[in-house]
Motif scaffolding. Structure first.
Motif, PDB file in Angstrom:
ATOM      1  N   LYS A 285     -14.575  -4.456 -10.090  1.00  0.00           N
ATOM      2  CA  LYS A 285     -14.331  -3.014 -10.075  1.00  0.00           C
ATOM      3  C   LYS A 285     -15.670  -2.311 -10.226  1.00  0.00           C
ATOM      4  O   LYS A 285     -16.381  -2.517 -11.202  1.00  0.00           O
ATOM      5  N   ASP A 290     -16.289   7.337 -13.828  1.00  0.00           N
ATOM      6  CA  ASP A 290     -14.856   7.615 -13.893  1.00  0.00           C
ATOM      7  C   ASP A 290     -14.595   8.836 -14.779  1.00  0.00           C
ATOM      8  O   ASP A 290     -14.546   8.740 -15.984  1.00  0.00           O
ATOM      9  N   ASP A 308     -18.272   2.044 -15.909  1.00  0.00           N
ATOM     10  CA  ASP A 308     -16.984   1.617 -15.359  1.00  0.00           C
ATOM     11  C   ASP A 308     -17.148   0.738 -14.105  1.00  0.00           C
ATOM     12  O   ASP A 308     -16.193   0.446 -13.404  1.00  0.00           O
ATOM     13  N   GLU A 369      -7.425   4.457 -11.711  1.00  0.00           N
ATOM     14  CA  GLU A 369      -8.034   4.333 -10.383  1.00  0.00           C
ATOM     15  C   GLU A 369      -8.561   2.937 -10.081  1.00  0.00           C
ATOM     16  O   GLU A 369      -8.653   2.539  -8.925  1.00  0.00           O
ATOM     17  N   THR A 395     -13.285  -3.152 -15.880  1.00  0.00           N
ATOM     18  CA  THR A 395     -13.092  -2.336 -17.085  1.00  0.00           C
ATOM     19  C   THR A 395     -11.833  -1.514 -16.811  1.00  0.00           C
ATOM     20  O   THR A 395     -11.905  -0.341 -16.499  1.00  0.00           O
TER      21      THR A 395
HETATM   22 ZN    ZN Z   1     -11.880   3.422 -14.646  1.00  0.00          ZN
END
Ligand code: ZN
Ligand code: BES
Ligand code: MN
Length: 519
Positions: A285, A290, A308, A369, A395
């Motif tokens: 990710k 974020d 993030d 997300e 995360t």
């Molecule tokens: Zn996030």
């Protein structure tokens, strides 16, 4: 990152600190290891010569018993041509976890933490207890390096003469019985240290500097190590139908990217070209920042969301480590890079997006997300490469911090063997994972009134429903999801890490690959 350490290996036989040899080996600090009741190894005693008696006397006076994590410091020690003698205890009263293999890495980190401003150091690697190999000495070096990592790119007022500041360069020589054998281990260990530093750098970088395009550029640097790096832009992802990933990024002026890295290190096997061996895959990710999007996060602590992308950082650091040691395995590293912003063009709660898999998702909360990004990357990797396994790092949820704190990462998987291997690698490296439950009852919590699924499951079991969401984009492929919201950043300082971005996962996965997937 600042590299302050220059480490080399020399032979124990070449270490001479008796007063008469003063000019042959200059050093400001000599580090020796002590066992129970201050016991010293044979080589250490030889090096100390007549000063050994003085050290023993000092140990009695200071009640130094050689316990692990205790030290005795002697300044201008009598009979030795050094400014400082640092005696480091290594004796463990309680038997350590028999599976743990990170003892010497931690010892190296501990020593580095005690060196302070020394510029020239000799560490005598002659542990008085137990058997020790060349790999152990290389581990000690790895620990020294990891502890010395510092992210000071944006500090313009560095004053080397300030109290507590380090000298520009520290030269460390580790004296071992078999320097040639240890040197053979160096490229791999050095590569691992650099991979971890790279991951830490990426996590520490602020989001105004490290946005998706810039992140992709840094991943592209891996080509210097022989990694093939593909960068997919927005148009390419639109063509693939990655509506979930693109939906997250649509509110940002920073364009989204997906990066696919290939390391083809497998040896040719039975009439097959080496590139045909089934790859294994790591997926990260990479939410470069974020904010939560329209479901915006509260202001307090939001700055932490520059981290993030720790999952993606780990994948890049791992690829660096694997390529550096020319790991005999084919590996895919794939990262989804986006920025989650509130904006006139941002995705709204209630929006329905179509994923590359064809499944539709009702976005109830734009702050959930990460799973939307991973859904498309997981699907892409599974279909394009049919990997032997997929492990993703993310995360992903604050809830994993509530469940496990910063000690363990959450492990979610559809495969017992892969889970057991990850758990074992976690015990060995100290980057520990704890398996969490999954199942149809949790999966049901994602059912949506308007689409195939919603992107959140409600208040309960937040980390598990996030994992169930990901699993909807994984078919039969053995798969594991590591929720690293607690371990990837802001974890407590340790012997081997003082940095906010920890580089968590690089050692864990390097070990997993080395133990099971190279041939
Ligand atoms: Zn996030
Ligand atoms: N990036 C966060 C998770 C996170 C929180 C990472 C704290 C590191 C530290 C993730 O995108 C997120 O916002 N998750 C939400 C999910 C919720 C909306 C279902 C959360 O955990 O609150
Ligand atoms: Mn979020």
């Amino acid at each position: 990152m600042s590299h302050v350490l220059d480490v080399d290996f020399i032979s124990l036989k070449d270490v001479k600190f008796a007063a008469k040899a003063a000019k042959t080996v200059p050093a400001t600090t000599l580090v020796i290891l002590a066992g129970v009741d201050g016991a010293l190894g044979k080589a250490t005693k030889t090096i100390l010569g007549e000063a050994a008696a003085f050290v023993a006397k000092a140990a009695t006076a200071a009640q130094f018993k050689g316990a692990a994590k205790s030290t005795m410091e002697l300044l201008a020690p009598h009979g030795l041509s050094v400014d400082r003698l640092l005696v480091v205890g290594t004796h463990q009263a309680k038997k350590a976890d028999p599976q743990a293999q990170d003892g010497l890495i931690n010892l190296g980190g501990f020593i580095q933490g005690k060196l302070g401003r020394a510029a020239k150091v000799v560490v005598v690697f002659d542990p008085p207890e137990g058997e020790h190999s060349a790999a152990d000495a290389a581990d000690l070096m790895l620990g020294l390096k990891l502890r010395a990592y510092k992210f000071d790119t944006y500090k313009t007022k560095k004053k080397p003469d300030d109290e507590g500041a380090e000298p520009a360069k520290v030269q460390i020589e580790i004296a071992v019985t078999n320097p040639a054998e240890v040197r053979a281990q160096l490229p791999a260990r050095q590569g691992l240290a650099n991979g971890i530093s790279l991951a830490r750098d990426l996590v520490n970088e602020p989001a105004n500097i490290l946005y998706p395009v810039e992140f992709a550029k840094r991943a592209k640097q891996l080509e210097k190590l022989g990694v093939k790096v593909e960068i997919l832009d927005v148009k390419a992802m639109q063509k693939l139908g990655m509506g979930a990933l693109l939906g997250v990024g649509q509110g940002s002026v920073r364009e989204s990217r997906m990066v696919v890295m290939h390391w083809n290190g497998a040896k040719a096997a039975r009439g097959k070209a080496k590139s045909e061996a089934k790859p294994i895959a790591f997926i990260g990710k990479g939410v470069c920042f974020d904010t939560g999007g329209i479901s915006i996060k509260p202001a307090g602590g939001m700055e932490d969301m520059k981290g993030d992308m720790a999952g993606a950082a780990c994948v890049v650091g791992l690829m660096h480590a694997l390529a550096s040691r020319k790991a005999k395995v084919n590996v895919i590293g794939a990262i989804g890079l986006v920025e989650n912003m509130p904006d006139g063009n941002a995705q709204r709660p209630g929006d329905i997006v179509k994923t590359m898999s064809g499944q539709t998702v009702e976005v109830i909360n734009t702050d959930a997300e990460g799973r939307l990004v991973l859904a498309d990357v997981l699907w892409y990797v599974q279909h394009k490469y049919q990997p032997g396994f997929m492990i993703n790092l993310a995360t992903l949820t604050g809830a994993i911090l509530v469940a496990l704190g910063k000690e363990y990462a959450g492990l979610f998987s559809n495969n017992d063997e892969l889970s057991a291997r990850l758990s074992a690698a976690g015990q060995a490296t100290g980057e520990k994972v704890w398996r969490m439950p999954m199942g149809p009852a949790y999966d049901k919590m994602l059912d949506s009134q308007f689409a195939d699924m919603k992107n959140i499951g409600g208040r309960n079991a937040g980390s598990i429903t996030a994992a169930q969401f990901l699993q909807r984009f994984v078919n039969e492929t053995p798969w594991a999801h590591l929720d690293i919201a607690g371990t990837g950043m802001g974890s407590p300082s340790s012997d081997i890490n003082q940095s906010w971005g920890s580089g968590w996962g690089v050692r864990l996965l390097d070990k997993l690959v080395a133990d099971h997937y190279e041939h």
